[in-house]
Write an enzyme that holds these catalytic residues in place. Structure first.
Site, mmCIF file in Angstrom:
data_model
loop_
_atom_site.group_PDB
_atom_site.id
_atom_site.type_symbol
_atom_site.label_atom_id
_atom_site.label_comp_id
_atom_site.label_asym_id
_atom_site.label_seq_id
_atom_site.Cartn_x
_atom_site.Cartn_y
_atom_site.Cartn_z
ATOM 1 N N GLY A 105 0.836 -1.201 0.000
ATOM 2 C CA GLY A 105 0.000 0.000 0.000
ATOM 3 C C GLY A 105 0.862 1.238 0.000
ATOM 4 O O GLY A 105 2.086 1.163 0.140
ATOM 5 N N LYS A 106 0.261 2.361 -0.201
ATOM 6 C CA LYS A 106 0.982 3.642 -0.097
ATOM 7 C C LYS A 106 -0.047 4.739 0.035
ATOM 8 O O LYS A 106 -1.175 4.604 -0.453
ATOM 9 C CB LYS A 106 1.815 3.886 -1.364
ATOM 10 C CG LYS A 106 2.985 4.816 -1.141
ATOM 11 C CD LYS A 106 4.161 4.096 -0.512
ATOM 12 C CE LYS A 106 5.329 5.005 -0.250
ATOM 13 N NZ LYS A 106 6.519 4.226 0.160
ATOM 14 N N GLY A 107 0.345 5.830 0.683
ATOM 15 C CA GLY A 107 -0.554 6.972 0.820
ATOM 16 C C GLY A 107 0.193 8.245 0.513
ATOM 17 O O GLY A 107 1.424 8.289 0.519
#
Ligand code: NAD
Length: 416
Positions: A105-107
């Site tokens: 994931g990444k934000g």
């Protein structure tokens, strides 16, 4: 950047090359080249001057086949959904190479955090987490620091999530302060991993790491710890650069002193132990090992031809452009790719998550011992795959990652 400027397309190029060699099933190929979930949120914040501003934030869960999504949160004016998606995909492959039970994931938030006061930064962080609170959690998606975010911001992430669920949930985020469930050894973990894979590469190539010469680009968390730990196992660090300048000494630099100097001066420029050097000269040095540990796109089609190092250990994410990758490969340089070389960080984030969930905290020596085991295993998995498929280590790392995620995707089947 190639591929029409899309970072995600650049990731797909790397993926496709490995998937072809692997003979990946076409259906699974489609599954693994689509993000599972992309979330975009608007975060309205009352600024210190009383005005309201709205910031856009993203969280992408690229793949959660092997476990909860895992990946940092970036605060930067140039954040795009394309970039966040590519970074989330890379986290998927990195976690799979490191053999930790996480997806990717990444934000990110489109913001220049240097223009915010501490109160505004806290308000933005809390609002962003409140907007994605249903999507994250110790079993769902576990954020961490990335560009321009730090342990204080992770403390606010943990607190905001905990307030929403009604109990303290330390395992929702990693890279936290030690006092609130962070792991000993996490700060040094990425550099420690770089040291371990470099040492293993030297063993494989048949040269002694004791006395081997090393040049390091970047002297932040990853660069300084890599240099320090390589020096501690006997390597000779002859050159280091940072954003402002660099230092070269063919007899070797005193890295412990340089770390003290950098703490004081916020740069290594002016360090007295050698003569000045710039990045172009550092890359062209006749050294055994080159560690790019600064930014992406540093080794390019322009400078790859001048590199003389036998081994490149990619401490940074994406330091080598695709055209440079081909040149280095053709020239027989042994490149330890980012998704393997800097996987020590996420591996110790996994240890942090495990310790939080158990409520039992390990001695630093135990963290380091477990990291050593994981990194050595990952290095040899990738090395053996590169030999079996007669390919470079980057493609081999993808093959290892894709086959692990593909195997479990097939076992789990398509839910409908
Ligand atoms: P950092 O901000 O602590 O350090 C970055 C260093 O790069 C600084 O010393 C800076 O002066 C230097 N730098 C910037 N521009 C430069 C230039 N043009 N030439 C030479 N040096 C320059 O960051 P970090 O945490 O050490 O991360 C470095 C890289 O490693 C990034 O690509 C990051 O994504 C990657 N990475 C970090 C971790 C981690 O755990 N910190 C984990 C995996 C990957």
């Amino acid at each position: 950047m190639e591929s029409g400027g899309s970072i995600f397309n650049a990731m797909l190029q790397e993926f496709d090359g490995a998937a072809r060699l692997l003979g990946l099933d076409q259906g699974i190929w489609k599954v693994l080249t689509h993000p599972k979930r992309q979330i975009a949120v608007s975060c309205p914040i009352q600024m210190d001057n009383g005005e309201i501003e709205v910031f856009t934030g993203y969280r992408v869960q690229y793949n959660i086949t092997l476990g909860p999504a895992k990946g940092g949160i970036r605060y930067h004016p140039n954040v795009t959904l394309d970039e966040v998606t590519a970074l989330a995909a890379w986290m998927t492959w990195k976690c799979a190479v490191a053999h930790v039970p996480f997806g990717g994931g990444k934000g990110g938030i489109i913001v220049d955090p240097n223009r915010l006061s501490r109160r505004e930064l806290e308000a933005l962080t809390r609002r962003y987490i409140a907007e994605i609170v249903d999507a994250i959690g110790p079993e769902k998606d576990v954020p961490a620091p990335d560009v321009n975010t730090n342990d204080q911001i992770m403390a606010w992430v943990m607190d905001t999530y905990s307030m929403h669920v009604g109990h303290t949930a330390t395992a929702v985020v990693t890279g936290k302060p030690i006092e609130m469930g962070g792991s000993l050894g996490r700060r040094e973990a990425t550099g420690r991993g770089v040291m371990i894979v470099t040492r293993e590469a030297a063993k494989h190539l048949g040269f002694d790491i004791k006395g081997a010469t090393v040049a390091v680009q970047g002297f932040g968390n990853v660069g300084s710890v890599s240099a320090d730990l390589l020096a501690k196992i006997g390597a000779k660090i002859v050159a280091v650069t940072d954003w402002k300048g660099g230092v070269y000494n063919e007899k070797g630099l005193d890295i412990a002193k340089m770390i003290d100097y950098a703490k004081q001066h916020k740069t290594i420029e002016g360090f007295s132990g050698g003569e000045p050097i710039d990045n172009a000269k550092l890359f062209a040095l006749d050294v055994d090992v080159l560690v790019p540990a600064a930014l992406e796109n540093q080794i390019t089609g322009q400078n790859a031809g001048s590199i003389k190092a036998r081994v490149i250990a990619e401490g940074a994410n994406g330091p080598t452009t695709p055209d440079a990758h081909q040149i280095l490969h053709d020239r027989g340089i042994f490149v330890i790719p980012d998704i393997l070389a800097n996987a020590g960080g996420v591996t110790t984030s996994y240890f942090e998550w495990v310790q939080d969930r158990h409520g039992l905290f390990w001695e630093e020596s135990e963290v380091n011992h477990r990291l050593e085991t994981k990194m050595v295993e990952a290095f040899h998995d990738v090395l053996e795959t590169s030999i079996r498929y007669k390919t470079d280590l980057r493609t081999a790392a993808y093959i290892v990652a894709i086959s692990r995620v593909a195997t479990v995707t097939k076992m789990r089947g398509m839910y409908a």
